[in-house]
Design a protein around this motif. Structure first.
Motif, PDB file in Angstrom:
ATOM      1  N   LYS A   1       0.826  -1.209   0.000  1.00  0.00           N
ATOM      2  CA  LYS A   1       0.000   0.000   0.000  1.00  0.00           C
ATOM      3  C   LYS A   1       0.860   1.258   0.000  1.00  0.00           C
ATOM      4  CE  LYS A   1      -4.098  -1.889   0.493  1.00  0.00           C
ATOM      5  NZ  LYS A   1      -5.220  -1.641  -0.375  1.00  0.00           N
ATOM      6  N   GLU A   2       0.182   2.338  -0.329  1.00  0.00           N
ATOM      7  CA  GLU A   2       0.875   3.619  -0.400  1.00  0.00           C
ATOM      8  C   GLU A   2       1.232   4.117   1.005  1.00  0.00           C
ATOM      9  OE1 GLU A   2      -0.069   8.078  -2.186  1.00  0.00           O
ATOM     10  OE2 GLU A   2      -1.624   6.573  -2.029  1.00  0.00           O
ATOM     11  N   THR A   3       2.390   4.749   1.128  1.00  0.00           N
ATOM     12  CA  THR A   3       2.744   5.391   2.390  1.00  0.00           C
ATOM     13  C   THR A   3       2.400   6.865   2.295  1.00  0.00           C
ATOM     14  OG1 THR A   3       4.561   3.877   2.690  1.00  0.00           O
ATOM     15  CG2 THR A   3       4.592   5.869   4.007  1.00  0.00           C
ATOM     16  N   ILE A   4       1.546   7.301   3.202  1.00  0.00           N
ATOM     17  CA  ILE A   4       1.168   8.707   3.177  1.00  0.00           C
ATOM     18  C   ILE A   4       1.818   9.399   4.372  1.00  0.00           C
ATOM     19  CG2 ILE A   4      -0.761  10.311   3.297  1.00  0.00           C
ATOM     20  CD1 ILE A   4      -2.447   7.941   2.125  1.00  0.00           C
ATOM     21  N   VAL A   5       2.576  10.423   4.094  1.00  0.00           N
ATOM     22  CA  VAL A   5       3.166  11.210   5.174  1.00  0.00           C
ATOM     23  C   VAL A   5       2.361  12.499   5.299  1.00  0.00           C
ATOM     24  CG1 VAL A   5       5.239  12.318   6.038  1.00  0.00           C
ATOM     25  CG2 VAL A   5       5.421  10.258   4.647  1.00  0.00           C
TER      26      VAL A   5
ATOM     27  N   ARG B   1       8.860  14.912   8.825  1.00  0.00           N
ATOM     28  CA  ARG B   1       8.967  13.820   7.879  1.00  0.00           C
ATOM     29  C   ARG B   1       9.970  12.734   8.275  1.00  0.00           C
ATOM     30  NH1 ARG B   1       7.108  13.376   2.693  1.00  0.00           N
ATOM     31  NH2 ARG B   1       8.264  11.840   1.488  1.00  0.00           N
ATOM     32  N   THR B   2      11.190  13.128   8.551  1.00  0.00           N
ATOM     33  CA  THR B   2      12.244  12.147   8.835  1.00  0.00           C
ATOM     34  C   THR B   2      11.891  11.329  10.078  1.00  0.00           C
ATOM     35  OG1 THR B   2      13.688  13.904   8.081  1.00  0.00           O
ATOM     36  CG2 THR B   2      14.727  11.923   8.940  1.00  0.00           C
ATOM     37  N   THR B   3      11.498  12.028  11.145  1.00  0.00           N
ATOM     38  CA  THR B   3      11.165  11.335  12.386  1.00  0.00           C
ATOM     39  C   THR B   3      10.006  10.385  12.169  1.00  0.00           C
ATOM     40  OG1 THR B   3      11.494  13.556  13.226  1.00  0.00           O
ATOM     41  CG2 THR B   3      11.047  11.846  14.826  1.00  0.00           C
ATOM     42  N   PHE B   4       9.013  10.868  11.442  1.00  0.00           N
ATOM     43  CA  PHE B   4       7.810  10.075  11.205  1.00  0.00           C
ATOM     44  C   PHE B   4       8.165   8.767  10.500  1.00  0.00           C
ATOM     45  CE2 PHE B   4       4.083   9.040   8.549  1.00  0.00           C
ATOM     46  CZ  PHE B   4       3.111   8.988   9.528  1.00  0.00           C
ATOM     47  N   ILE B   5       9.086   8.846   9.521  1.00  0.00           N
ATOM     48  CA  ILE B   5       9.420   7.649   8.744  1.00  0.00           C
ATOM     49  C   ILE B   5      10.354   6.730   9.520  1.00  0.00           C
ATOM     50  CG2 ILE B   5      10.653   6.855   6.679  1.00  0.00           C
ATOM     51  CD1 ILE B   5       9.488   9.292   5.244  1.00  0.00           C
ATOM     52  N   PHE B   6      11.300   7.309  10.258  1.00  0.00           N
ATOM     53  CA  PHE B   6      12.316   6.448  10.863  1.00  0.00           C
ATOM     54  C   PHE B   6      11.886   5.836  12.199  1.00  0.00           C
ATOM     55  CE2 PHE B   6      15.073   8.251   7.656  1.00  0.00           C
ATOM     56  CZ  PHE B   6      15.794   7.127   7.307  1.00  0.00           C
ATOM     57  N   ALA B   7      10.915   6.446  12.870  1.00  0.00           N
ATOM     58  CA  ALA B   7      10.530   5.931  14.190  1.00  0.00           C
ATOM     59  C   ALA B   7      10.121   4.448  14.145  1.00  0.00           C
ATOM     60  CB  ALA B   7       9.431   6.796  14.790  1.00  0.00           C
ATOM     61  N   PRO B   8       9.235   4.038  13.216  1.00  0.00           N
ATOM     62  CA  PRO B   8       8.844   2.620  13.205  1.00  0.00           C
ATOM     63  C   PRO B   8      10.011   1.694  12.896  1.00  0.00           C
ATOM     64  CG  PRO B   8       7.382   3.920  11.816  1.00  0.00           C
ATOM     65  CD  PRO B   8       8.503   4.802  12.203  1.00  0.00           C
ATOM     66  N   LEU B   9      10.922   2.135  12.005  1.00  0.00           N
ATOM     67  CA  LEU B   9      12.055   1.284  11.637  1.00  0.00           C
ATOM     68  C   LEU B   9      12.997   1.105  12.827  1.00  0.00           C
ATOM     69  CD1 LEU B   9      12.673   2.912   8.144  1.00  0.00           C
ATOM     70  CD2 LEU B   9      11.289   0.919   8.728  1.00  0.00           C
ATOM     71  N   PHE B  10      13.145   2.188  13.570  1.00  0.00           N
ATOM     72  CA  PHE B  10      13.943   2.207  14.777  1.00  0.00           C
ATOM     73  C   PHE B  10      13.402   1.166  15.778  1.00  0.00           C
ATOM     74  CE2 PHE B  10      14.424   4.809  18.786  1.00  0.00           C
ATOM     75  CZ  PHE B  10      15.791   4.717  18.868  1.00  0.00           C
ATOM     76  N   GLY B  11      12.074   1.159  15.954  1.00  0.00           N
ATOM     77  CA  GLY B  11      11.459   0.196  16.879  1.00  0.00           C
ATOM     78  C   GLY B  11      11.653  -1.230  16.392  1.00  0.00           C
TER      79      GLY B  11
ATOM     80  N   GLY C   1       7.016   8.479  16.912  1.00  0.00           N
ATOM     81  CA  GLY C   1       6.238   8.504  15.676  1.00  0.00           C
ATOM     82  C   GLY C   1       4.911   9.213  15.862  1.00  0.00           C
ATOM     83  N   GLY C   2       4.266   8.967  16.996  1.00  0.00           N
ATOM     84  CA  GLY C   2       2.967   9.592  17.270  1.00  0.00           C
ATOM     85  C   GLY C   2       3.082  11.097  17.345  1.00  0.00           C
ATOM     86  N   PHE C   3       4.069  11.569  18.099  1.00  0.00           N
ATOM     87  CA  PHE C   3       4.234  13.021  18.216  1.00  0.00           C
ATOM     88  C   PHE C   3       4.643  13.628  16.879  1.00  0.00           C
ATOM     89  CE2 PHE C   3       4.816  12.641  22.965  1.00  0.00           C
ATOM     90  CZ  PHE C   3       3.656  13.330  23.238  1.00  0.00           C
ATOM     91  N   ALA C   4       5.443  12.874  16.095  1.00  0.00           N
ATOM     92  CA  ALA C   4       5.931  13.409  14.828  1.00  0.00           C
ATOM     93  C   ALA C   4       4.810  13.550  13.810  1.00  0.00           C
ATOM     94  CB  ALA C   4       7.027  12.510  14.269  1.00  0.00           C
ATOM     95  N   SER C   5       3.721  12.778  13.980  1.00  0.00           N
ATOM     96  CA  SER C   5       2.687  12.804  12.947  1.00  0.00           C
ATOM     97  C   SER C   5       1.871  14.093  12.979  1.00  0.00           C
ATOM     98  CB  SER C   5       1.760  11.596  13.107  1.00  0.00           C
ATOM     99  OG  SER C   5       0.971  11.754  14.256  1.00  0.00           O
ATOM    100  N   GLY C   6       1.934  14.838  14.068  1.00  0.00           N
ATOM    101  CA  GLY C   6       1.235  16.115  14.114  1.00  0.00           C
ATOM    102  C   GLY C   6      -0.264  16.012  14.267  1.00  0.00           C
ATOM    103  N   ASN C   7      -0.757  14.815  14.579  1.00  0.00           N
ATOM    104  CA  ASN C   7      -2.192  14.618  14.739  1.00  0.00           C
ATOM    105  C   ASN C   7      -2.555  14.729  16.223  1.00  0.00           C
ATOM    106  OD1 ASN C   7      -4.674  13.104  15.226  1.00  0.00           O
ATOM    107  ND2 ASN C   7      -4.542  12.546  13.077  1.00  0.00           N
ATOM    108  N   PRO C   8      -3.626  15.466  16.546  1.00  0.00           N
ATOM    109  CA  PRO C   8      -3.963  15.606  17.975  1.00  0.00           C
ATOM    110  C   PRO C   8      -4.303  14.272  18.641  1.00  0.00           C
ATOM    111  CG  PRO C   8      -5.683  16.535  16.579  1.00  0.00           C
ATOM    112  CD  PRO C   8      -4.508  16.276  15.705  1.00  0.00           C
ATOM    113  N   LEU C   9      -4.966  13.372  17.890  1.00  0.00           N
ATOM    114  CA  LEU C   9      -5.297  12.069  18.475  1.00  0.00           C
ATOM    115  C   LEU C   9      -4.022  11.264  18.713  1.00  0.00           C
ATOM    116  CD1 LEU C   9      -8.393  11.150  16.323  1.00  0.00           C
ATOM    117  CD2 LEU C   9      -8.370  11.938  18.660  1.00  0.00           C
TER     118      LEU C   9
ATOM    119  N   TYR D   1      -0.317   6.425  10.272  1.00  0.00           N
ATOM    120  CA  TYR D   1       0.567   5.509   9.551  1.00  0.00           C
ATOM    121  C   TYR D   1      -0.209   4.668   8.545  1.00  0.00           C
ATOM    122  CZ  TYR D   1       4.683   6.567  12.245  1.00  0.00           C
ATOM    123  OH  TYR D   1       5.754   7.209  12.782  1.00  0.00           O
ATOM    124  N   SER D   2       0.450   4.418   7.426  1.00  0.00           N
ATOM    125  CA  SER D   2      -0.180   3.592   6.404  1.00  0.00           C
ATOM    126  C   SER D   2       0.919   2.833   5.667  1.00  0.00           C
ATOM    127  CB  SER D   2      -0.971   4.458   5.431  1.00  0.00           C
ATOM    128  OG  SER D   2      -0.112   5.425   4.860  1.00  0.00           O
ATOM    129  N   GLY D   3       0.503   1.832   4.906  1.00  0.00           N
ATOM    130  CA  GLY D   3       1.444   1.115   4.041  1.00  0.00           C
ATOM    131  C   GLY D   3       2.567   0.423   4.804  1.00  0.00           C
TER     132      GLY D   3
END
Lengths: 396, 302
Positions: free
Chosen positions: B53-57, B63-73, B116-124, B215-217
């Motif tokens: 699936k497509e990855t939507i940032v 951007r960088t933090t959002f993408i690397f956080a899951p890989l880091f985990g 990753g959660g904080f990096a996504s900029g979403n209040p939820l 997060y997606s894809g």
């Protein structure tokens, strides 16, 4: 810092489109905005272009879950106009269908409440138990939902006396499951920790918001149309209004579980004492006049007002569903709770938005105008062009 | 080079066992709930589908933090898997202090979801991340106290020696302090895995998957895979520490693993979600109390 947590218009918490804006400070809800009007279908207006028989069919589609409540109230409103005597047997059958519906509606809510708490086992078990009730309804009416049992002057389908023992046996199967849920809720310390004292709606607040149904009864108000103004067979049998005192979510859960057991009792008595005779008064004409029909739906009192001019169609048909009064109580019940608790508090009134939909007029301050079809199309085309231009494309 | 190769092998093995475990979880959950449950390969299909699936940032994301956080985990949980598996397959190859390394790396995946959660900029997502942060603060203390109990009982901070100590003197779980520590570790594992009653960081019906919401894809696949690998690694860690490890052969080891996983699934399916403040109070109150009692008992030799 206050931020807004949106619950809706599409959200896993609610099955229907509606919009709660939770103003939160950290985890605490400081204010709540409630917006409805996403699903308005103009049923009242539609009803004015249909005959009384067709309208009974139409109002069944107001709500999917309590689908018999609206025809119940509607046919009573029309019978009120013509002062029509409904045969005894039809009254009993109406009560049976109404009570079975209450059981399945409360079970559905119980399951969803479990789901909202993250307790998916309760969800699946409640809905499995609900299947038995729906099976009885299917055997009686031919449909799992939208039973089409009601008509002005009686009911459409009779209950075969030979089948009654089977229905009673199925009803007996429901009781142990209900007792299981009662035990599961009262004995589980984690459920108590999550629900006791949460989302309290005091007696005074319930009165001032004119709450109805389980929402009011959980706050200690013994209000129930079935007792206050008996109709159908409710004054011919033994039953009690269930009332709990604290007004918190826990009491609302317990109240609904006890109410289901009471409904089993009512349905049982009706089935056992089902009188013989006709099921339809064969109404030919509705005289001019106005009538009001009230029914205690699973969520509270539903009220239908019908005005007739002597023709075969209502001139005015007004519906007021219980959620219309119950949903605003969230304003006092949910504010001051945390986001986690607000989720279950919003669900605890068992809101039904398709019943309660109204046209929403948004006051923007000065410019008040109504947009009709052509203008809406023009606005949407303009917007599409604007987006396309931003993306560097051109639409002809 | 061989170390790197083993790291990759261990990660893949943990991923496959994790996906199978998640199937077992889903199937058992379904049976408890009167449902049929998914076919055996379903978690694998789900994972492969997400990869395609497509990855939507989100525009508001860092951007960088959002993408690397899951890989880091994902990489972190792989290290834990490698250390535990090396110990299980080649006893005697552990090094002094590897227990400390494992504790650190086990804290990484939840930290990655917070970042990753904080990096996504979403209040939820930020609500979910702040809940996860409070949860970590809550359960890390009793979790480490439980591990300290094992250290006191065995007198070493090397996983290999803890296992060989148990091989010589019987599992720690058979002693009173060891049993208490195992119980504490089990409750903390439930929270570390983010399962009900401690799933408030992603509470679907409250904050719509919280930290995962944007997060997606493939990135979502990485997050899910991290969770599944944690689901493998955490029970293995507890087995190694308190239940004699896998030194007694494949079948007993597998049985221990299945028992622990089954218990996790049962707890998950017989509880509603706690509120975050209740969870913090629970971990800092009774759970920490039991953990301290276990330490005192361990000092007294029980």
């Amino acid at each position: 810092m206050t931020k807004i947590i949106p619950v809706g218009p599409y959200h896993p918490l609610q099955e229907e489109p509606e919009f709660f804006q939770l103003h939160v400070d950290g985890e605490n809800v400081t204010d709540i905005d409630i917006t409805i009007g996403y699903n308005h279908r103009g049923i009242e207006k539609l009803s004015e272009a249909r005959t009384f028989d067709q309208s009974a069919f139409l109002v069944e589609r107001v709500c999917g879950i309590c689908s018999t409540s609206h025809p119940f109230a509607f046919v009573q409103a029309v019978e009120d106009i013509g002062k029509i005597e409904v045969p005894e047997r039809a009254l009993y059958i109406r009560s049976i269908v109404g009570e079975l519906e209450r059981i399945h509606s409360h079970l559905l809510w119980l399951g969803l409440a479990g789901h909202f708490l993250g307790y998916n086992t309760i969800w699946m078990w409640a809905w499995k138990c609900r299947e038995t009730v729906i099976d009885i309804l299917e055997l009686i009416s031919g449909n799992r939902q939208n039973y089409a049992m009601f008509k002005v002057g009686g009911v459409r389908r009779d209950i075969d006396d030979n089948d009654i023992p089977h229905y009673l046996k199925l009803l007996d199967e429901v009781v142990p499951a209900l007792n299981l849920f009662r035990g599961a809720v009262t004995d589980d310390p984690v459920i108590r920790a999550r629900l006791v004292g949460v989302g309290v709606l005091s007696r005074e607040e319930a009165v001032s918001y004119a709450a109805v149904g389980p929402t009011a009864r959980a706050s200690g108000i013994a209000i129930d149309v079935r007792k206050d103004e008996p109709y159908a067979a409710y004054d011919r049998i033994e039953w009690e209004i269930i009332v709990t005192e604290n007004g918190d979510v826990y009491d609302k859960v317990i109240l609904r579980v006890l109410e289901m057991l009471e409904s089993v009792k009512i349905a049982r008595q009706c089935l056992e004492n089902l009188p013989g005779g006709e099921i339809d008064a064969n109404v030919k004409e509705i005289p001019p006049g106005e009538g009001i029909g009230r029914h205690e739906a699973p969520r509270g009192e539903v009220l239908h007002y019908v005005l007739s001019d002597g023709s075969n169609m209502p001139v005015r048909h007004k519906i007021r569903a219980p959620s219309f009064q119950n949903v605003p109580t969230n304003k006092v019940a949910a504010v001051g709770e945390t986001i986690s608790d607000a989720a279950i508090v919003l669900a605890a009134v068992d809101p039904c938005y398709c019943c309660t939909e109204r046209i929403a007029v948004i006051d923007t301050g000065g410019d008040r105008r109504a947009a009709c079809g052509d203008e809406l199309i023009r606005l949407s085309q303009e917007k599409t062009r604007r987006i396309a231009r931003r993306m560097g494309r051109e639409i002809k | 080079m061989t170390a790197l190769l083993f790291y990759v092998q261990a990660s893949v093995a943990a991923a496959i066992i994790g996906l199978i475990t998640s199937w077992y979880d889903r199937k058992l959950t379904a049976r408890i709930q009167w449902r049929v449950g998914p076919p055996f390969l379903q978690p694998f299909f789900d994972f492969l589908k997400l990869l395609g699936k497509e990855t939507i940032v989100p525009a508001a994301a860092s951007r960088t933090t959002f993408i690397f956080a899951p890989l880091f985990g994902l990489a972190s949980v792989g290290v834990v898997a490698a250390i535990l598996m090396k110990q299980a397959f080649y006893p005697g190859t552990s090094f002094v202090g590897d227990l400390i390394v494992v504790i650190y790396f086990l804290a990484m995946p939840p930290a990655a979801t917070i970042i990753g959660g904080f990096a996504s900029g979403n209040p939820l997502a930020s609500t979910g991340a702040s809940r996860e942060m409070k949860l970590i603060l809550a359960y890390e203390l009793p979790f480490i106290l439980a591990i300290i109990t094992a250290i006191i009982k065995t007198g070493t901070i090397e996983i290999g020696q803890i296992v060989s100590f148990q091989a010589a003197n019987g599992s720690l779980a058979l002693s009173l302090s060891g049993a208490l520590a195992l119980a504490v570790g089990f409750i903390c594992m439930q929270a570390k895995l983010g399962f009900v009653p401690f799933d408030m960081a992603e509470a679907e019906t409250e904050i719509m998957a919280g930290t995962f919401i944007e997060y997606s894809g493939p990135l979502l696949a990485a997050l899910k895979l991290t969770k599944f690998m944690m689901f493998t690694v955490m029970p293995c860690f507890l087995i190694t520490l308190f239940m004699g490890g896998f030194s007694s052969g494949i079948i007993p080891g597998l049985l221990k693993y299945i028992v622990l996983v089954t218990l996790v699934v049962l707890v998950k399916n017989t509880n509603p979600r706690l509120r975050i403040d209740q969870a913090v109070r629970f971990f800092w109150g009774p759970v920490t109390g039991i953990a301290i009692a276990a330490i005192v008992l361990a000092f007294c030799g029980y």
